[in-house]
Design a protein around this motif. Sequence first.
Motif, PDB file in Angstrom:
ATOM      1  N   UNK A  85      35.558  39.570  40.671  1.00 42.96           N
ATOM      2  CA  UNK A  85      34.828  38.822  40.130  1.00 42.96           C
ATOM      3  C   UNK A  85      34.657  37.632  40.866  1.00 42.96           C
ATOM      4  N   UNK A  86      33.501  36.764  41.216  1.00 36.86           N
ATOM      5  CA  UNK A  86      33.187  35.660  41.714  1.00 36.86           C
ATOM      6  C   UNK A  86      33.852  34.513  40.683  1.00 36.86           C
ATOM      7  N   UNK A  87      34.817  33.654  41.046  1.00 37.32           N
ATOM      8  CA  UNK A  87      35.312  32.847  40.282  1.00 37.32           C
ATOM      9  C   UNK A  87      34.691  31.250  40.482  1.00 37.32           C
ATOM     10  N   UNK A  88      35.453  30.456  39.277  1.00 38.10           N
ATOM     11  CA  UNK A  88      35.110  28.862  39.276  1.00 38.10           C
ATOM     12  C   UNK A  88      35.901  28.325  40.542  1.00 38.10           C
ATOM     13  N   UNK A  89      37.230  28.807  40.788  1.00 40.50           N
ATOM     14  CA  UNK A  89      37.709  28.164  42.183  1.00 40.50           C
ATOM     15  C   UNK A  89      36.809  28.535  43.651  1.00 40.50           C
ATOM     16  N   UNK A  90      36.234  29.776  43.538  1.00 40.02           N
ATOM     17  CA  UNK A  90      35.560  30.207  44.742  1.00 40.02           C
ATOM     18  C   UNK A  90      34.099  29.204  44.832  1.00 40.02           C
TER      19      UNK A  90
END
Length: 413
Positions: A85-90
């Motif tokens: 999953x593409x994350x907030x940190x990314x």
Amino acid sequence: MKNKINISLLSFIFILFLNYNVLAAEPAGNTAPDIYGKAAITVDMQTGEIIYEKNSDIRVYPASTTKLLTAILLDKNRKQNDTLTYTKGAKVQPESSINKDIHSISVGDTLSAKDVMNGLLMYSANDMAYVIAENLSKDSNSFAEKMNEYVKKLNLKNTHFVTPNGLHNPEHYSTAYDMSIIAREAFKSLWIRNTMGTYQATIKTASGLALPIKNTNKLLGKDGCIGGKTGYTIPAGRCLVAIYNRNGKQILGVVMNSIYDPEDTYVFNDMEKIINWSYSETPVILYKKDSIIGKQFIKYRPLHFIGPYINLEVPVKVKDNVTYYANDLNKKELRKDIKLSNINSKALKGQVPLGDLAVKERDSSKTYKIYSALPKQELLKKSIPVYLKTLLLILICGLAIKIIYKKISQSFR
């Protein structure tokens, strides 16, 4: 006068001839290249031998070469078809990210682990490193703990990681030598090898995005380069790991803290220099074939399982050239260990190996068979007294048994 001139001329020619022979006898040498990189190393991938080194133990900032360890942890914990999953940190990662450079990706969108690995190693995407970190751990700090646990597992003394992508942090450091160990570990993975060796790919997300990327390694496919990993931050300078295969011989190169120029050529030129030099470098002969390398003091029992031992001073030799690469590390650290494993008459006569000679440098070890060069007459000379004493003892024992038997027989009459 004419005779004096002739004599002087002959003397001059003779001296010139002698000097020519002396000069001709000296090897030309293969001078190590001068590069812009502050630290560098090349390693024989098969043997682990260090061929070239420059400041390979000084601490430097590894920039995006860090992503090799991030890739290892992805390989160890996920399969290529798994979903991440593409994350907030990314999402908040700076440029050199798929999200910032190519197309915006929404938090919560999903990708295959294979596409994430492609983005990480081919494009050197900062956001993909955080996708890995935050999918494999609860946050990037927890992932950093996993990174440093793996660093300890590899027994690296001068490496400590803080971020999964190598963006600058004063406490995020490594060395050229340590990075060579991490790169060799990464190269064991078929998934990582194939990814580093791919020119271009398309990253797809579940929302329908199709994002084309190209490999940032400008040397890929050139003169035997089969993979590698680039890196750059201002404090780290230009960094590069590259693996080459020429005629079946694989050499790994690491260059750290080289110059970044508008055309981005310095670090790649540095790599080509040290790799080309390493392929042309000839190992130094430590011991010549069939030469005596020392003596071993051995306790030997001529009658094998019984009887006394004799002390032997056994010259040992090698039947092959024993070689190593001459560099500053080996001058200080090269170790030679002899292990005797076969002490019997055949081994002492040189008919079979007596043991092994290990030539070691850090995590590399090359083994050579060693043989006895003890003169046969010496072994016989030392053994004869034991044989005679044992024979005499047997005769005495036999006589004693005969006397005892005779007395016993008489007592029953």
